[in-house]
Design a protein around this motif. Structure first.
Motif, mmCIF file in Angstrom:
data_model
loop_
_atom_site.group_PDB
_atom_site.id
_atom_site.type_symbol
_atom_site.label_atom_id
_atom_site.label_comp_id
_atom_site.label_asym_id
_atom_site.label_seq_id
_atom_site.Cartn_x
_atom_site.Cartn_y
_atom_site.Cartn_z
ATOM 1 N N ARG A 43 -21.809 -15.142 32.513
ATOM 2 C CA ARG A 43 -21.497 -15.532 31.130
ATOM 3 C C ARG A 43 -22.702 -16.255 30.509
ATOM 4 O O ARG A 43 -23.053 -16.010 29.343
ATOM 5 C CB ARG A 43 -20.254 -16.434 31.118
ATOM 6 N N ASP B 230 -24.953 -13.414 29.680
ATOM 7 C CA ASP B 230 -24.364 -12.523 28.663
ATOM 8 C C ASP B 230 -24.486 -13.158 27.277
ATOM 9 O O ASP B 230 -24.845 -12.480 26.301
ATOM 10 C CB ASP B 230 -22.876 -12.265 28.974
ATOM 11 N N GLU B 231 -24.240 -14.467 27.195
ATOM 12 C CA GLU B 231 -24.282 -15.135 25.883
ATOM 13 C C GLU B 231 -25.713 -15.196 25.354
ATOM 14 O O GLU B 231 -25.974 -14.953 24.181
ATOM 15 C CB GLU B 231 -23.667 -16.538 25.983
ATOM 16 N N ARG C 101 -28.158 -13.089 26.166
ATOM 17 C CA ARG C 101 -28.555 -11.712 25.869
ATOM 18 C C ARG C 101 -27.993 -11.316 24.508
ATOM 19 O O ARG C 101 -28.707 -10.774 23.665
ATOM 20 C CB ARG C 101 -28.050 -10.749 26.959
ATOM 21 N N ALA C 102 -26.722 -11.659 24.253
ATOM 22 C CA ALA C 102 -26.105 -11.304 22.966
ATOM 23 C C ALA C 102 -26.807 -12.032 21.817
ATOM 24 O O ALA C 102 -26.977 -11.485 20.722
ATOM 25 C CB ALA C 102 -24.625 -11.664 23.000
ATOM 26 N N ALA D 159 -29.858 -10.654 19.452
ATOM 27 C CA ALA D 159 -29.676 -9.841 18.235
ATOM 28 C C ALA D 159 -29.692 -10.733 16.987
ATOM 29 O O ALA D 159 -29.863 -10.256 15.872
ATOM 30 C CB ALA D 159 -28.349 -9.087 18.323
ATOM 31 N N ARG D 160 -29.549 -12.049 17.194
ATOM 32 C CA ARG D 160 -29.428 -12.958 16.040
ATOM 33 C C ARG D 160 -30.711 -13.730 15.766
ATOM 34 O O ARG D 160 -30.758 -14.581 14.885
ATOM 35 C CB ARG D 160 -28.281 -13.950 16.294
ATOM 36 N N ARG E 197 -33.008 -8.544 28.838
ATOM 37 C CA ARG E 197 -32.619 -7.164 28.516
ATOM 38 C C ARG E 197 -32.866 -6.211 29.690
ATOM 39 O O ARG E 197 -33.017 -5.010 29.503
ATOM 40 C CB ARG E 197 -33.392 -6.697 27.275
ATOM 41 N N ASP F 276 -28.434 -4.101 27.501
ATOM 42 C CA ASP F 276 -28.266 -4.923 26.301
ATOM 43 C C ASP F 276 -26.882 -5.545 26.196
ATOM 44 O O ASP F 276 -26.693 -6.520 25.477
ATOM 45 C CB ASP F 276 -28.546 -4.075 25.045
ATOM 46 N N GLY F 277 -25.906 -5.004 26.911
ATOM 47 C CA GLY F 277 -24.527 -5.500 26.784
ATOM 48 C C GLY F 277 -24.231 -6.579 27.811
ATOM 49 O O GLY F 277 -25.124 -7.099 28.454
ATOM 50 N N PRO F 278 -22.942 -6.949 27.950
ATOM 51 C CA PRO F 278 -22.545 -7.933 28.953
ATOM 52 C C PRO F 278 -22.547 -7.326 30.353
ATOM 53 O O PRO F 278 -22.485 -6.102 30.511
ATOM 54 C CB PRO F 278 -21.125 -8.311 28.523
#
Ligand code: BV8
Length: 233
Positions: free
Chosen positions: A54, A57-58, A60-61, A64-65, A113, A127-129
């Motif tokens: 987690r 994952d957080e 990595r997500a 995009a921001r 990534r 790129d995803g979780p």
């Protein structure tokens, strides 16, 4: 800077701070109350894989921001225009150097990534979780993908390539790192033994500032473009 031909740049979390990526040891340095040293270890992953997955994952997500900042773009300009040798060694696991245009780049602590399959050893773009245990694109086995990140106690990537770049270096510049983590923090010593000039650009003095010929305090977004202009003049 007269006589400079071969450059090694080391970057840390401070170069991504102005893009909105949290640093590790600043006031915003904890993640849900965890220190990076407590989450970024094989033991933590073995003990609580869901928590560690987690954590990554957080982050990595969050890529995009955020966007590269002026410091990333200035280093890419140097990379494109510098006629001599250049290697940007980053401790960062974000992709902001690449998105800023850097090419001669090495992620010594891995990349958010990228995922590493513990079943077939493949490294795959991801790129995803990972926390739902997806199947490995290479071998198809599920639940065996870990973040392709160098944790504490694990060997950093590219050490031979870094040593090869350090040998002929005549300038070593460290940008946005606290000098808390080895072997990255030891590179300035390697540079001095190689006879290179050493320069530090950082918001505040680091643990290794005393080893640098010159230290410039300030934000990377201002100091790095000014330094690149100086070098390319
Ligand atoms: C290894 C991936 C051996 C994770 C990271 C005792 C016990 C156990 C181990 C050790 C020990 N003593 C030493 C060690 C070794 C250990 C280590 O150094 N520990 C430290 C904590 C003491 N090192 C390791 O374990 C390494 N491996 O030694 O392996 C080995 C040998 C043979 C065979 C097998 C193994 C592996 C280290 C890699 C760990 N992974 N990252 C992740 O990212 O989730 S390290 C982690 O810290 C990040 O990568 C980060 O990049 C790195 C360093 O932090 P900084 O980048 O410097 O960030 P920080 O927040 O600290 O500082 C930011 C700076 O920017 C500040 O100075 C601030 O002022 C400045 N700043 C802020 N804003 C700005 C700015 N500057 C300019 N402009 C701004 N706007």
């Amino acid at each position: 800077m007269a006589g400079v031909r071969n450059i090694v740049v080391l970057t840390g979390a401070g170069i991504s701070a102005e893009s909105g990526v949290a640093t590790f040891r600043g006031p915003d340095g904890l993640w849900e109350g965890h220190r990076v040293e407590d989450v970024a270890t094989p033991e933590a992953f073995a003990r609580n894989p869901a928590l560690v997955q987690r954590f990554y994952d957080e982050r990595r997500a969050a890529l995009a921001r955020v966007e590269p900042n002026a410091a990333h773009r200035a280093l890419a300009r140097l990379d494109a225009d510098w006629p001599g040798e250049l290697l940007i060694v980053t401790q960062n696991v974000d992709d902001l150097h690449e998105r800023g245009g850097a090419r001669r780049l090495l992620h010594m602590h891995g990349e958010l990534r990228s995922a590493w399959c513990l079943r077939c050893n493949a490294r795959v773009r991801w790129d995803g979780p990972l926390r739902d245990g997806p199947p490995c694109p290479a071998c198809g086995v599920a639940g065996r993908l870990r973040p392709d990140i160098v944790w504490f106690g694990e060997m950093p990537y590219g050490m031979e390539r870094i040593e090869d770049a350090m040998r002929p270096a005549d300038l070593f510049i460290s940008i946005g790192t606290s000098g808390a983590v080895y072997p990255a923090a030891g590179l300035v010593q390697t540079a001095r033994w190689a006879g290179a000039r050493t320069l530090e650009l950082n918001l505040e003095p680091s643990a290794g500032s005393y080893m640098f010929d010159e230290c410039r305090m300030g934000r990377a977004g201002e100091l790095v473009p000014a330094w690149v202009d100086e070098l390319l003049a």
